[in-house]
Design a protein around this motif. Structure first.
Motif, mmCIF file in Angstrom:
data_model
loop_
_atom_site.group_PDB
_atom_site.id
_atom_site.type_symbol
_atom_site.label_atom_id
_atom_site.label_comp_id
_atom_site.label_asym_id
_atom_site.label_seq_id
_atom_site.Cartn_x
_atom_site.Cartn_y
_atom_site.Cartn_z
ATOM 1 N N ALA A 158 7.500 6.208 -2.464
ATOM 2 C CA ALA A 158 8.595 5.364 -2.956
ATOM 3 C C ALA A 158 9.644 5.160 -1.866
ATOM 4 O O ALA A 158 10.180 4.070 -1.701
ATOM 5 N N SER A 159 9.923 6.223 -1.092
ATOM 6 C CA SER A 159 10.891 6.117 -0.003
ATOM 7 C C SER A 159 10.424 5.097 1.036
ATOM 8 O O SER A 159 11.231 4.339 1.573
ATOM 9 N N MET A 160 9.113 5.077 1.297
ATOM 10 C CA MET A 160 8.589 4.105 2.253
ATOM 11 C C MET A 160 8.677 2.689 1.702
ATOM 12 O O MET A 160 9.045 1.755 2.419
ATOM 13 N N ALA A 195 -0.555 -1.371 0.787
ATOM 14 C CA ALA A 195 -0.996 -0.339 1.730
ATOM 15 C C ALA A 195 -0.325 0.999 1.414
ATOM 16 O O ALA A 195 -0.957 2.054 1.478
ATOM 17 N N ILE A 196 0.961 0.944 1.063
ATOM 18 C CA ILE A 196 1.680 2.179 0.746
ATOM 19 C C ILE A 196 1.116 2.805 -0.530
ATOM 20 O O ILE A 196 0.866 4.014 -0.589
ATOM 21 N N VAL A 197 0.886 1.981 -1.545
ATOM 22 C CA VAL A 197 0.358 2.490 -2.812
ATOM 23 C C VAL A 197 -1.061 3.033 -2.613
ATOM 24 O O VAL A 197 -1.426 4.076 -3.178
ATOM 25 N N ALA A 198 -1.848 2.345 -1.779
ATOM 26 C CA ALA A 198 -3.205 2.828 -1.488
ATOM 27 C C ALA A 198 -3.133 4.188 -0.790
ATOM 28 O O ALA A 198 -3.961 5.079 -1.061
ATOM 29 N N GLY A 199 -2.157 4.358 0.077
ATOM 30 C CA GLY A 199 -1.952 5.640 0.748
ATOM 31 C C GLY A 199 -1.605 6.735 -0.251
ATOM 32 O O GLY A 199 -2.129 7.849 -0.183
ATOM 33 N N ALA A 200 -0.737 6.397 -1.203
ATOM 34 C CA ALA A 200 -0.361 7.348 -2.244
ATOM 35 C C ALA A 200 -1.592 7.743 -3.062
ATOM 36 O O ALA A 200 -1.812 8.922 -3.363
ATOM 37 N N ALA A 201 -2.412 6.741 -3.397
ATOM 38 C CA ALA A 201 -3.626 6.997 -4.181
ATOM 39 C C ALA A 201 -4.572 7.919 -3.418
ATOM 40 O O ALA A 201 -5.121 8.868 -3.988
#
Lengths: 219, 219
Positions: A158-160, A195-201
């Motif tokens: 979320a910060s990213m 991309a950020i959400v995919a990283g989180a996943a």
């Protein structure tokens, strides 16, 4: 009958409050964040003392505007989340569109809320923190598991997201000739947020299919 | 012989300046950004007047530290860029590793430079602007065409990169138990930065192969 009267009075108060916030947003949008309480009262067609009866000072009015903006964004999100056919892509698109509308179409309000102009820096940070918490909730919803692996930390991602959106928003505000296009803002931000959400996943040990409908139990 | 003496004197001055900046970084790293000029002079084993002969005030010392950090990062980048086998992935990894070393391993210095603690906000913004310009240059280098299409704007993508890194850095600084892992920071940031650079490339009408060596003419 007394009850009905009290209720009507309360209703009137809520309506008036809403009207004053609307006027404040409109005046700030036109005149910028330095808009005076006098100008806001004039736009709402009330006396200055009336305005001050609802908001003790500009800080209180700022907080109300801030809460309104947050509610608007939250309402937009909630609406998408209750759509059973909502895919992660659709949900993120809607969230981004909500922010883009604020950032691109209401730059003065966005600056007022998020960039510390005429707004104590502490409150600005508080506003960003609220957005970050909301985005973390959204990421957790999309990833589907609040504590899948010890590595997963929705708040980091979320910060990213918030950082990237903030960076993009600052650029947009510096570059006036792009000020009109919320769609263009969303188009550019979207792959980054994916991309950020995919990283989180990945950290949570799951794969997100952005186009497949989410199965969410709506309370 | 006078010339040689002047040169030696200038050399000594440069060496002393470097020593003072090293001491300042070390003290700030231990004591935090509020470290006093007195403590810095003591660490460098010079008198306070000597320190003040090199830096008129703490603001000037701050600027010197800031420039040192920027130079370190730029030197790291330049080194990768001159490697003929450097792929976009390798170049970005090196850039991120440089920032991660600063943000994760030297949190006090990073806060000092970028978060406005004991550092005028204007200078903090100036530091971020310098990083943004540098990142925009890097993106332009990777994308290979400074003005490929009218839509391409390296500065927008640089703003997103800087925003995302800033968001991640703030999270890292809030979360002390991750403070030791620069590698983990890079691992999490990397896909996001790749996504942003890929977005920039798409706007410029090119496709980036992150693993294929770049052919760069080194001046």
């Amino acid at each position: 009958m007394g009850d009905a009267r009290t209720e009507r009075w309360a209703d009137n108060r809520v309506r008036m409050r809403r009207k004053l916030i609307d006027a404040a947003i409109q005046v700030i949008e036109t005149e910028g964040p330095q808009a005076s309480m006098r100008a806001i009262a004039a736009a709402a067609e009330v006396s200055k003392p009336t305005l001050y009866r609802f908001f003790a000072d500009k800080a209180e009015l700022t907080l109300a505007i801030s809460n309104r903006a947050k509610q608007d964004i939250a309402a937009g999100l909630a609406q998408v989340r209750t759509h059973p056919e909502g895919s992660p892509a659709a949900i993120l698109n809607s969230a981004l569109t909500g922010y883009a509308a604020l950032i691109v179409e209401h730059p003065h309000i966005a600056r007022f809320l998020f960039q510390g102009t005429e707004n104590p820096a502490a409150r600005t940070l508080e506003n960003w923190r609220a957005v970050r918490v909301e985005v973390a909730d959204l990421i957790t919803l999309l990833v589907g598991s609040p504590s899948a692996t010890p590595e997963f930390d929705a708040d980091f991602y979320a910060s990213m997201v918030v950082g990237a959106v903030k960076g993009a928003a600052n650029w947009w505000h510096r570059t006036a000739d792009h000020a009109d296009s919320a769609e263009e803002f969303v188009r550019r931000m979207e792959p980054v947020v994916h991309a950020i959400v995919a990283g989180a996943a990945a950290d949570a040990g799951v794969t997100i299919d952005f186009d497949k409908p989410l199965t969410i139990t709506v309370p």
